[in-house]
Design a protein around this motif. Structure first.
Motif, PDB file in Angstrom:
ATOM      1  N   SER A  80       4.992  20.757  -6.385  1.00 39.10           N
ATOM      2  CA  SER A  80       3.840  20.007  -6.669  1.00 39.10           C
ATOM      3  C   SER A  80       3.945  18.913  -5.492  1.00 39.10           C
ATOM      4  CB  SER A  80       3.804  19.154  -8.042  1.00 39.10           C
ATOM      5  OG  SER A  80       2.614  18.394  -7.823  1.00 39.10           O
ATOM      6  N   THR A  81       2.693  18.714  -4.816  1.00 35.29           N
ATOM      7  CA  THR A  81       2.578  17.675  -3.725  1.00 35.29           C
ATOM      8  C   THR A  81       2.659  16.247  -4.622  1.00 35.29           C
ATOM      9  OG1 THR A  81       1.031  18.901  -2.462  1.00 35.29           O
ATOM     10  CG2 THR A  81       1.197  16.792  -2.001  1.00 35.29           C
ATOM     11  N   PHE A  82       1.894  16.171  -5.643  1.00 39.09           N
ATOM     12  CA  PHE A  82       2.106  14.918  -6.217  1.00 39.09           C
ATOM     13  C   PHE A  82       3.253  14.527  -6.877  1.00 39.09           C
ATOM     14  CE2 PHE A  82      -2.010  17.172  -7.268  1.00 39.09           C
ATOM     15  CZ  PHE A  82      -2.635  16.329  -6.525  1.00 39.09           C
ATOM     16  N   SER A  83       4.289  15.349  -7.414  1.00 44.99           N
ATOM     17  CA  SER A  83       5.697  14.925  -7.708  1.00 44.99           C
ATOM     18  C   SER A  83       6.639  14.932  -6.404  1.00 44.99           C
ATOM     19  CB  SER A  83       6.327  16.392  -8.597  1.00 44.99           C
ATOM     20  OG  SER A  83       5.557  16.401  -9.963  1.00 44.99           O
ATOM     21  N   ARG A  84       6.289  15.326  -4.963  1.00 44.77           N
ATOM     22  CA  ARG A  84       6.913  15.270  -4.033  1.00 44.77           C
ATOM     23  C   ARG A  84       6.371  13.952  -3.117  1.00 44.77           C
ATOM     24  NH1 ARG A  84      11.574  18.113  -3.763  1.00 44.77           N
ATOM     25  NH2 ARG A  84      11.584  20.268  -4.738  1.00 44.77           N
ATOM     26  N   GLY A  85       5.209  13.652  -3.333  1.00 42.66           N
ATOM     27  CA  GLY A  85       4.831  12.705  -2.364  1.00 42.66           C
ATOM     28  C   GLY A  85       5.540  11.410  -2.171  1.00 42.66           C
ATOM     29  N   TRP A  86       6.464  11.001  -3.307  1.00 44.63           N
ATOM     30  CA  TRP A  86       7.069   9.701  -3.220  1.00 44.63           C
ATOM     31  C   TRP A  86       8.426  10.051  -2.256  1.00 44.63           C
ATOM     32  CZ3 TRP A  86      12.508   9.790  -4.351  1.00 44.63           C
ATOM     33  CH2 TRP A  86      12.848  10.810  -5.193  1.00 44.63           C
ATOM     34  N   GLU A  87       8.731  11.325  -1.923  1.00 46.42           N
ATOM     35  CA  GLU A  87       9.728  11.414  -0.995  1.00 46.42           C
ATOM     36  C   GLU A  87       9.689  11.222   0.575  1.00 46.42           C
ATOM     37  OE1 GLU A  87      12.007  15.039  -1.642  1.00 46.42           O
ATOM     38  OE2 GLU A  87      11.143  15.129  -3.753  1.00 46.42           O
ATOM     39  N   PHE A 128       0.688  -1.314   0.006  1.00 45.75           N
ATOM     40  CA  PHE A 128      -0.015  -0.028   0.098  1.00 45.75           C
ATOM     41  C   PHE A 128       0.950   1.434   0.072  1.00 45.75           C
ATOM     42  CE2 PHE A 128      -3.785  -2.453   0.415  1.00 45.75           C
ATOM     43  CZ  PHE A 128      -4.763  -1.685   0.350  1.00 45.75           C
ATOM     44  N   VAL A 129       2.205   1.115   0.369  1.00 45.24           N
ATOM     45  CA  VAL A 129       3.002   2.307   0.503  1.00 45.24           C
ATOM     46  C   VAL A 129       3.717   2.368  -0.643  1.00 45.24           C
ATOM     47  CG1 VAL A 129       5.094   3.452   1.706  1.00 45.24           C
ATOM     48  CG2 VAL A 129       3.238   2.497   3.103  1.00 45.24           C
ATOM     49  N   ALA A 130       4.157   1.270  -1.035  1.00 48.50           N
ATOM     50  CA  ALA A 130       5.154   1.236  -2.279  1.00 48.50           C
ATOM     51  C   ALA A 130       4.283   1.665  -3.464  1.00 48.50           C
ATOM     52  CB  ALA A 130       5.564  -0.020  -2.575  1.00 48.50           C
ATOM     53  N   VAL A 131       3.033   1.347  -3.928  1.00 43.88           N
ATOM     54  CA  VAL A 131       2.417   1.668  -5.142  1.00 43.88           C
ATOM     55  C   VAL A 131       2.222   3.403  -5.055  1.00 43.88           C
ATOM     56  CG1 VAL A 131       0.128   1.713  -6.024  1.00 43.88           C
ATOM     57  CG2 VAL A 131       1.279  -0.194  -5.401  1.00 43.88           C
ATOM     58  N   PRO A 132       1.901   4.038  -4.227  1.00 39.40           N
ATOM     59  CA  PRO A 132       1.565   5.505  -4.076  1.00 39.40           C
ATOM     60  C   PRO A 132       3.263   5.953  -4.539  1.00 39.40           C
ATOM     61  CG  PRO A 132       0.569   4.851  -2.375  1.00 39.40           C
ATOM     62  CD  PRO A 132       1.234   3.530  -2.776  1.00 39.40           C
ATOM     63  N   ILE A 133       4.250   5.354  -4.079  1.00 41.27           N
ATOM     64  CA  ILE A 133       5.650   6.007  -4.186  1.00 41.27           C
ATOM     65  C   ILE A 133       5.835   5.917  -5.476  1.00 41.27           C
ATOM     66  CG2 ILE A 133       8.185   5.438  -3.895  1.00 41.27           C
ATOM     67  CD1 ILE A 133       7.345   4.797  -1.036  1.00 41.27           C
ATOM     68  N   LEU A 134       5.716   4.696  -6.214  1.00 39.57           N
ATOM     69  CA  LEU A 134       6.144   4.531  -7.506  1.00 39.57           C
ATOM     70  C   LEU A 134       5.330   5.260  -8.798  1.00 39.57           C
ATOM     71  CD1 LEU A 134       6.235   0.595  -7.727  1.00 39.57           C
ATOM     72  CD2 LEU A 134       8.109   2.250  -7.912  1.00 39.57           C
ATOM     73  N   LEU A 135       3.967   5.650  -8.084  1.00 35.84           N
ATOM     74  CA  LEU A 135       3.140   6.294  -8.939  1.00 35.84           C
ATOM     75  C   LEU A 135       3.503   7.912  -8.927  1.00 35.84           C
ATOM     76  CD1 LEU A 135      -0.472   5.028  -8.199  1.00 35.84           C
ATOM     77  CD2 LEU A 135       1.031   4.616 -10.463  1.00 35.84           C
ATOM     78  N   SER A 136       3.811   8.102  -7.786  1.00 36.55           N
ATOM     79  CA  SER A 136       4.204   9.720  -7.533  1.00 36.55           C
ATOM     80  C   SER A 136       5.493  10.067  -8.182  1.00 36.55           C
ATOM     81  CB  SER A 136       4.492  10.006  -6.038  1.00 36.55           C
ATOM     82  OG  SER A 136       4.930  11.358  -5.665  1.00 36.55           O
ATOM     83  N   PHE A 137       6.460   8.943  -8.138  1.00 41.53           N
ATOM     84  CA  PHE A 137       7.799   9.128  -8.911  1.00 41.53           C
ATOM     85  C   PHE A 137       7.581   9.118 -10.348  1.00 41.53           C
ATOM     86  CE2 PHE A 137      12.069   7.553 -10.521  1.00 41.53           C
ATOM     87  CZ  PHE A 137      12.904   8.438  -9.873  1.00 41.53           C
TER      88      PHE A 137
END
Length: 726
Positions: free
Chosen positions: A221-228, A195-204
């Motif tokens: 952008s929050t969407f471009s930074r969320g993976w961090e 559940f954590v890894a999928v948003p990371i990959l999508l955001s990256f």
């Protein structure tokens, strides 16, 4: 819903997660992160100092996710009320205090326009949306040449708090699914990790796309930074019950992590594609340092980790949030009184930001964070917490009242003074500007401005120029959107050639035509050029792209953006098709556009050749080529320099010999072209003996650091006319 069931893991949790112990190394990491940002903003070193924010994102994701996981494990539920109350007490009081002081100071120091813009930034920062405010304004975080808001650094708080609006729900969703699947602790960790890894990959992946397509928005952008933040969260999941590595491996991880962070600080620059893909290096380095400290530690590890765990690092890390909040307003506001980039400026700035940070941490941030405000009985024991004292409530109410009162009073008193306060004591009449008809008259006006001891009533008024001086720039740029390119958010069409084709002025059946080709410096000359040709039957084509020098650099040697390379080829075709009578250009030289990396004389030689090649191409097409010398960049942005406390001598620009040398290179290049090519020296239109005032007559010279105002450009028309239409 004040809380949500998580897993019912309470009975299964034999030991608390490892993240529960205090991590001194993370305090030290915070110190590295905040000092990197402070030094980058203060002394512009190291070049990659802005990666400190990325380190903060990882640390935050790790710690906050660890807290949520511990709560789910020990209590069997996550309390949204307690989570957001903790965020409120941790983040908002200190942030609101700094915003209040900054806005109040802005109204005291600056005129109404600049102060109101800062107040608007503060509002968006207060509701944790500053990142989208700056993204929508087209703010280029790496470009210090524009009007910099002292609130700009609040963008990172916006990213964090927006992330934490939905992040607890991700964790709850994962734990709920694990419970439905009747997972054991290891299976629960797998579900959480997924559940954590999928948003990371999508955001990256999104960050890669957005950095390439619109890097100014991607940065905020929050969407471009969320993976961090997600990377830190994933680390918290993977190490929740971690017992640690062998000591040699710990030392290796710590060393490699610190090496990655250090290399990122030095090797990453403002020109590096960011945040993706290159933010991965400081993010990975921070993760490795945190990972190395998980579980038990031994003496060899502790000796190496001392760089992070020593008392000085830990204290700076402890006050890092307050220091981050205060440092940027201090740097920007102090610049109105003390010349930036001087030893005295550095000493005063460091002293102020240190005192303010320590004081706000001691008397605001830490006491409110530790207060019992909003505490409820323990879910585990039912024991009621210590009652909140009346004095605590009264103190918090007084603090909130003062935070609101000071900026409101400043706005209602100083901020409501008419903008015409600027120059109110001067006899100059802004309604009757006098245009110099000759170079000698222009020099007389410049000498008078240099000798002036008070500000005249200026047009355009620096207090009303708006963000980045937009309201003082040419209509062709701001309203018509004729400056194309990714760096120009006001362009009407993303395609640079389609955007340029729109920008044609003058009668369709005009007997003569002129092409204006260049960058934003060229664009700043447009009002003067058009006025110079007014009523003379000219059609004007404006072909401009931000940061795109109008010279013929062979593709393999051109480090400009791809859109610029494509645009220059298209302009060559257009010149051949239109057969204009004149092609006029100007540009502010940027050696970074040379892929050879040449500097000094080697760069001079390259630029001379490329300018000559451009001139010969234009002349070969049957047109005259006119290259206007670019004005020297101003000492400071007008609304920053022209304040309630400054005098005209504070804003005089000393033109550098380096800039003069670059102009001489362009003059030699045009001389090599021969007939039908003219270099127009403009130094004496702006300066007397290399001293350049911020105004001439009653006209403000600059809209921002690098561009003259539209009105100043129009007043150059009599001086431009002989070169354009002899």
């Amino acid at each position: 819903m004040s809380s949500a069931p998580a897993l019912g893991l309470q009975s299964r949790a034999q030991t608390p997660p490892q993240g529960h112990r205090r991590r001194l190394d993370i305090e030290g990491l915070r110190a590295v992160a905040v000092l990197a940002v402070v030094f980058d903003h203060l002394i512009h070193w190291p070049g990659g100092g802005f990666i400190g924010v990325d380190m903060f994102f990882v640390i935050s994701g790790y710690l906050i996710s660890g807290i949520l996981l511990r709560e789910a494990t020990t209590r069997g539920r996550i309390s949204f009320r307690e989570f957001y109350l903790r965020r409120f007490k941790r983040i908002l009081p200190a942030a609101a205090l700094v915003l209040s002081v900054t806005v109040t100071a802005a109204y005291v120091i600056f005129y109404a326009g600049r102060a109101s813009s800062i107040a608007t930034d503060a509002f968006w920062a207060l509701v944790f949306s500053a990142n989208w405010r700056f993204a929508l304004l087209g703010t280029d975080y790496m470009n210090s040449g524009s009007s910099v808001s002292p609130i700009q650094h609040y963008w990172s708080l916006g990213v964090e708090e927006q992330f934490y609006i939905f992040w607890p729900w991700v964790i709850i969703g994962a734990l709920f699914l694990a419970r439905r699947l009747k997972c054991n602790p290891r299976g629960t960790a797998v579900v959480l990790g997924f559940f954590v890894a999928v948003p990371i990959l999508l955001s990256f992946a999104f960050a890669l796309w957005e950095t390439n397509s619109n890097h100014t928005v991607a940065y905020f952008s929050t969407f471009s930074r969320g993976w961090e933040l997600g990377a830190g969260a994933l680390l918290a999941v993977l190490t929740a019950r971690f017992s640690g590595f062998p000591q040699k491996l710990q030392i290796g991880l710590l060393s490699f992590g610190l090496l990655l962070i250090g290399a990122s600080l030095i090797l990453i620059t403002p020109e590096t594609p960011f945040p993706a893909p290159f933010a991965i290096f400081p993010v990975l380095g921070t993760c490795l340092v945190i990972l190395a400290g998980c579980g038990g530690t031994g003496p060899s590890y502790n000796r190496l980790a001392w760089i992070l765990t020593n008392p000085a690092s830990r204290y700076v890390g402890k006050i890092s949030y307050s220091l981050y909040l205060w440092h940027f307003p201090v740097i920007i506001l102090l610049g109105a009184f003390v010349e930036p980039d001087t030893l005295w400026f550095y000493l005063v700035a460091v002293t102020l930001m240190t005192v303010l940070s320590v004081a706000s941490f001691k008397w605001v941030e830490d006491p409110i964070r530790r207060s019992r405000l909003g505490a409820k009985p323990s879910l585990k024991t039912g024991q009621r917490p210590r009652p909140v004292r009346r004095r605590e409530v009264q103190g918090l109410a007084a603090f909130a009242a003062l935070v609101l009162a000071f900026p409101l009073i400043a706005f209602a008193t100083i901020g409501q003074r008419d903008a015409s306060d600027l120059g109110a004591g001067s006899s100059a009449d802004p309604g009757t500007p006098v245009t110099a008809m000759t170079a000698d008259q222009r020099q007389e006006q410049l000498r008078a401005a240099l000798a002036s001891s008070e500000w005249p009533a200026l047009r355009p008024n620096p207090a009303e120029m708006g963000p980045d001086g937009a309201l003082a720039k040419p209509d062709e740029w701001i309203k018509d959107g004729c400056l194309g390119g990714e760096l120009s958010p006001l362009a009407h069409d993303k395609d640079v050639t389609a955007n340029a084709l729109r920008c044609v002025y003058g009668p369709e059946n005009a007997t003569r035509s002129l092409v204006i080709f260049g960058d934003s410096t060229t664009m700043s000359f447009v009002p003067g050029i058009r006025k110079a040709l007014e009523g003379q039957d000219w059609q004007v084509h404006i072909y401009t792209v931000a940061a795109c020098s109008p010279v013929l650099i062979p593709g393999r040697n051109d480090a400009s953006a791809d859109e610029c390379k494509r645009f220059k080829l298209w302009v060559q075709d257009q010149i051949g098709r239109l057969n204009p009578d004149v092609v006029a250009s100007s540009f502010l030289r940027n050696d970074g556009q040379l892929s050879s990396g040449a500097v000094g004389r080697e760069a001079d030689a390259e630029w001379q050749k490329y300018v000559t090649d451009m001139g010969r191409y234009v002349v070969g097409q049957g047109a005259r080529y006119v290259l206007l010398e670019a004005p020297a960049p101003a000492k400071a942005e007008p609304s920053q320099c022209i304040t309630r406390f400054s005098v005209p001598s504070d804003c005089i620009t000393e033109r550098s010999t380096i800039f003069d040398g670059q102009s001489e290179v362009e003059a030699r290049a045009i001389a090599d072209v021969g007939i039908n090519a003219t270099f127009v020296p403009t130094k004496e239109w702006f300066c007397v003996n290399s001293r350049c005032p911020a105004f001439v007559g009653s006209t403000a010279m600059y809209a921002d650091i690098n561009h003259i105002s539209a009105l100043a450009s129009e007043e150059l028309a009599p001086l431009l006319r002989p070169a354009l239409a002899p």
